[in-house]
Design a protein around this motif. Structure first.
Motif, mmCIF file in Angstrom:
data_model
loop_
_atom_site.group_PDB
_atom_site.id
_atom_site.type_symbol
_atom_site.label_atom_id
_atom_site.label_comp_id
_atom_site.label_asym_id
_atom_site.label_seq_id
_atom_site.Cartn_x
_atom_site.Cartn_y
_atom_site.Cartn_z
ATOM 1 N N PRO A 194 16.230 -95.230 -3.815
ATOM 2 C CA PRO A 194 15.261 -96.324 -3.917
ATOM 3 C C PRO A 194 15.357 -97.090 -5.225
ATOM 4 O O PRO A 194 15.551 -96.520 -6.296
ATOM 5 N N VAL A 195 15.196 -98.412 -5.138
ATOM 6 C CA VAL A 195 15.186 -99.253 -6.328
ATOM 7 C C VAL A 195 13.763 -99.563 -6.783
ATOM 8 O O VAL A 195 13.545 -100.050 -7.890
ATOM 9 N N ARG A 196 12.791 -99.270 -5.944
ATOM 10 C CA ARG A 196 11.403 -99.670 -6.195
ATOM 11 C C ARG A 196 10.905 -99.265 -7.576
ATOM 12 O O ARG A 196 10.288 -100.060 -8.291
ATOM 13 N N PHE A 197 11.162 -98.033 -7.974
ATOM 14 C CA PHE A 197 10.601 -97.537 -9.234
ATOM 15 C C PHE A 197 11.254 -98.215 -10.436
ATOM 16 O O PHE A 197 10.599 -98.459 -11.450
ATOM 17 N N PHE A 198 12.539 -98.537 -10.316
ATOM 18 C CA PHE A 198 13.189 -99.301 -11.377
ATOM 19 C C PHE A 198 12.566 -100.684 -11.509
ATOM 20 O O PHE A 198 12.376 -101.188 -12.615
ATOM 21 N N TRP A 199 12.252 -101.309 -10.366
ATOM 22 C CA TRP A 199 11.681 -102.645 -10.403
ATOM 23 C C TRP A 199 10.367 -102.670 -11.174
ATOM 24 O O TRP A 199 10.109 -103.559 -11.979
ATOM 25 N N ARG A 200 9.514 -101.704 -10.917
ATOM 26 C CA ARG A 200 8.218 -101.692 -11.587
ATOM 27 C C ARG A 200 8.394 -101.566 -13.098
ATOM 28 O O ARG A 200 7.733 -102.265 -13.886
ATOM 29 N N ALA A 201 9.312 -100.703 -13.504
ATOM 30 C CA ALA A 201 9.564 -100.533 -14.931
ATOM 31 C C ALA A 201 10.204 -101.780 -15.528
ATOM 32 O O ALA A 201 9.875 -102.173 -16.659
ATOM 33 N N MET A 202 11.108 -102.419 -14.787
ATOM 34 C CA MET A 202 11.741 -103.630 -15.314
ATOM 35 C C MET A 202 10.717 -104.731 -15.548
ATOM 36 O O MET A 202 10.765 -105.440 -16.563
ATOM 37 N N ALA A 245 13.136 -87.430 -18.176
ATOM 38 C CA ALA A 245 14.040 -88.180 -19.055
ATOM 39 C C ALA A 245 13.976 -89.673 -18.741
ATOM 40 O O ALA A 245 13.970 -90.512 -19.656
ATOM 41 N N LEU A 246 13.902 -90.035 -17.469
ATOM 42 C CA LEU A 246 13.794 -91.441 -17.093
ATOM 43 C C LEU A 246 12.489 -92.050 -17.593
ATOM 44 O O LEU A 246 12.456 -93.198 -18.055
ATOM 45 N N VAL A 247 11.411 -91.288 -17.503
ATOM 46 C CA VAL A 247 10.115 -91.778 -17.985
ATOM 47 C C VAL A 247 10.162 -91.982 -19.498
ATOM 48 O O VAL A 247 9.715 -93.020 -20.014
ATOM 49 N N LYS A 248 10.728 -91.023 -20.207
ATOM 50 C CA LYS A 248 10.804 -91.116 -21.666
ATOM 51 C C LYS A 248 11.625 -92.318 -22.109
ATOM 52 O O LYS A 248 11.300 -92.989 -23.100
ATOM 53 N N GLN A 249 12.678 -92.611 -21.354
ATOM 54 C CA GLN A 249 13.564 -93.727 -21.700
ATOM 55 C C GLN A 249 13.061 -95.062 -21.144
ATOM 56 O O GLN A 249 13.690 -96.090 -21.335
ATOM 57 N N ARG A 250 11.937 -95.043 -20.442
ATOM 58 C CA ARG A 250 11.271 -96.223 -19.876
ATOM 59 C C ARG A 250 12.049 -96.886 -18.748
ATOM 60 O O ARG A 250 11.900 -98.070 -18.485
#
Length: 672
Positions: A469-477, A644-649
């Motif tokens: 899924p790309v959804r979670f990346f989109w929200r962070a972007m 790790a993904l959360v920490k790196q935003r």
């Protein structure tokens, strides 16, 4: 007929909003309703959905409009001004003071917006569901604005632009080209760009059915030699109630069009639309939202958001100098161009075809993947020319913050490596401090279904699609872009494969493991030096098809022993894998051309469950049982990868629980 006002819309006109910003004449609304019957979204309160049309005017003499092809030939030119309009749908806080001040301005794909459903998981227009309403809870305004003159289908948001005529009023004619590869035999095809089984954009009708310039050819692949089909074997016609009748929008072929072949047609057309006004619409709506006291959706910051075709539109928007409005002010403060690869597009030419892209077996040799590719100036090794797609924005002092994000597919299908290497493919290049390049490993052009499944119809591949899924990346972007523009908080550093790390390689150095029963691609899409004729620089494409010169180098991400890419932003499914995820998928033999890649798709190739299964099938990849002690062991490692993904935003803290749940589902699916 493309340009008449919609009588139904005006008949149901509810409001006319005057505008004080010079480029926006007025805004007409056809409906204005509360989202989900007035439901409140935290401190942001209730939202409303506004549907209507915005009317613009541009001055031909203004230097910021000089790039619009045929603007001075617009049939409705009056007193040095050209008027046009565009459909829009806006979702905004009902109380504008409760907005966070940031607008996402979406230029919709083939007339259909999707950022709300992609990010929040609700309906495309939030009529029935707002999903978890992340965008709304955080106070964003979202506007989808029509920019494409040839968008088709009910509900498509369109650009209504004038046609061009010679100064003496004479009709302008030219040649148009289309191509396609079918998945099943048929006697006739429509004149339009077929995308995912549907017409992505209508094409110009035939202007002279008997003209000698009209041709139809067939070939086996992009690089194969064309065979001319005799004119006596095909005609511009359409079967109606079993009777073949002349048509200016269909081609009938005696014996039928066969699957697995590329058919290409060229024909005479007339009355070009001034399609480049789509760029002006986006530019001027953004400026209007920020500077007009009466803006229907006021904003302090505007972020251009585009996926695929629309990401290419935004790259071209910047390259052609449209981020400065008529007064020289910056239009888009940020740009999120996703899965655009290194491309731009057929957006601002005479007889433009905005839906034409660049796929493995169709839309071949269009002005899509053309020099320059990088943000900063680069040198074209054959001609010595130097250019970057941000040059005009730099000169006009209107450089926005830019995210260029791609999935694994774009390296195989959209020459994404060229945005980060020299044009000769020998060195990595430096990026502007205002640009970030993100490679989301293992994802395909659009997120596939979970559990993994094979595509269908034109997109039937040999392997199940990549479901990542790309959804979670989109929200962070979006959150990272907003913080960057609003507060100057730098987003995560660029993350993509580099030559220096040997993580970007030619296709013949691609070290994919030999997995029994899995066929691998023999090539990746390339960008070519194209010649559309002597007036191409003025936006006129006279060579159809173009003369094709030397290709630019094709580089793809290198993989590890499992076949997963080694560098880029890695979802937990790549860091703690249960399968191999690729940026390619080959066509199923049942739809023809099984050696060619499927448009847009990657592959999901499951690991063996046990060592015994691995040995029985001679699979070189370790089995799931050999990698993880049990479900708890896997989920502990998966959770650490999420942290790790959360920490790196790369993902938001609030999305951690959803990602963990996804990991649980993936384990259960892989081991059942």
């Amino acid at each position: 007929m493309f340009f008449r006002r919609c009588v139904c819309l005006l008949a149901h006109l509810l409001a006319i909003v005057p505008a004080v910003h010079a480029a926006v004449v007025r805004v007409e609304t056809s409906s204005r309703t509360e989202v989900l019957d007035g439901k409140t979204f935290g401190e942001r309160g209730a939202y409303e959905r506004i549907v209507g049309r915005v009317y613009f005017t541009v001055a031909v003499a203004n230097p910021h409009n000089s790039a619009i092809v045929d603007l001075g030939n617009a049939a409705n030119l009056k007193d040095g001004e050209v008027e046009f309009s565009a459909d829009f749908i806006a979702i905004r806080p009902k109380d504008a003071s409760k907005s966070n001040g940031s607008m996402i301005l979406e230029n919709p794909n083939r007339g259909r917006g999707g950022i709300v459903s992609l990010v929040d998981g609700g309906d495309r227009d939030v009529a029935q569901s707002a999903g978890d309403a992340w965008l709304l809870r955080n106070g964003y305004s979202i506007v989808s604005l029509g920019w494409q003159w040839d968008a088709t289908g009910d509900g498509a948001l369109r650009l209504y632009a004038p046609i061009a005529r010679e100064k003496n009023g004479k009709r302008i004619t030219g040649l148009l080209r289309g191509d396609l590869m079918l998945s099943k035999a048929t006697d006739e095809i429509p004149l339009g760009h077929l995308i995912i089984g549907n017409i992505g954009g209508s094409e110009y009708p035939v202007a002279a059915a008997d003209d000698a310039h009209n041709t139809l050819t067939v070939r086996d692949s992009r690089d194969a030699k064309r065979t001319l089909i005799p004119r006596s074997q095909w005609r511009f016609a359409h079967s109606v109630d079993g009777k073949l009748t002349p048509s200016d929008r269909y081609i009938h072929l005696d014996g039928g069009f066969q699957p697995g072949k590329i058919y290409e047609y060229v024909y005479v057309v007339a009355d070009p639309v001034v399609a480049g006004l789509g760029f002006a619409a986006v530019r001027d709506f953004a400026s209007y939202a920020k500077h007009s006291a009466d803006a229907i959706v006021p904003a302090r910051r505007v972020y251009g958001q585009g996926i695929s075709q629309n990401g290419r539109f935004l790259r071209d928007f910047l390259y052609q100098g449209f981020n400065a409005d008529e007064s020289g002010k910056i239009a888009l403060d940020g740009v999120l161009a996703h899965v655009a690869g290194a491309g731009r597009g057929d957006f601002n030419y005479r007889f433009a075809q905005p839906s034409r892209d660049a796929q493995p077996t169709s839309a071949v040799s269009y002005p899509t993947d053309i020099f320059p590719f990088t943000d900063l100036p680069e040198r074209e090794p054959l001609t010595g020319a130097s250019a970057g797609f941000l040059d005009r924005a730099v000169a006009d002092r209107v450089v926005p913050k830019v995210f260029l994000s791609n999935t694994s597919y774009e390296y195989w299908g959209r020459v994404a490596s060229l945005i980060s290497t020299t044009a000769d493919g020998t060195q990595d290049v430096s990026l502007s401090p205002d640009v970030r390049v993100y490679h989301f490993t293992g994802l395909q052009h659009f997120s596939g279904p979970f559990p993994p499944a094979r595509g269908n119809n034109d997109l039937l591949g040999q392997e199940p699609e990549s479901p990542l899924p790309v959804r979670f990346f989109w929200r962070a972007m979006i959150a990272n872009m907003d913080a960057w523009v609003r507060d100057g908080a730098a987003p995560p550093d660029s993350s993509y494969p580099r030559l220096a790390d040997r993580n970007l390689v030619p296709v013949d150095k691609y070290a994919f493991p030999v997995i029994p029963g899995v066929n691998t691609p023999h090539e990746a899409s390339a960008a070519y030096r194209l010649d559309f004729g002597p007036n191409w620089a003025q936006g006129i494409l006279s060579n159809q098809p173009p003369k094709v010169g030397q290709p630019f180098p094709v580089l793809v991400p290198q993989v590890d022993a499992d076949g997963n890419e080694r560098d880029g932003v890695r979802l937990p499914e790549i860091a703690v894998p249960l399968a191999t995820y690729t940026g390619w998928n080959l066509r199923d033999a049942s739809i023809g051309a099984p050696g060619e890649r499927v448009s847009f798709e990657g592959s999901s190739i499951a690991f063996p469950k046990t060592a015994a299964q691995r040995l029985a099938t001679h699979d070189p990849r370790k089995s799931i049982a050999e990698r993880y002690a049990n479900r708890e062991d896997y989920l502990n490692r998966y959770g650490a990868a999420v942290d790790a993904l959360v920490k790196q935003r790369w993902v938001l803290e609030e999305d951690r629980a959803a990602l963990i749940q996804r990991g649980q589902q993936e384990w259960d699916e892989a081991t059942k």
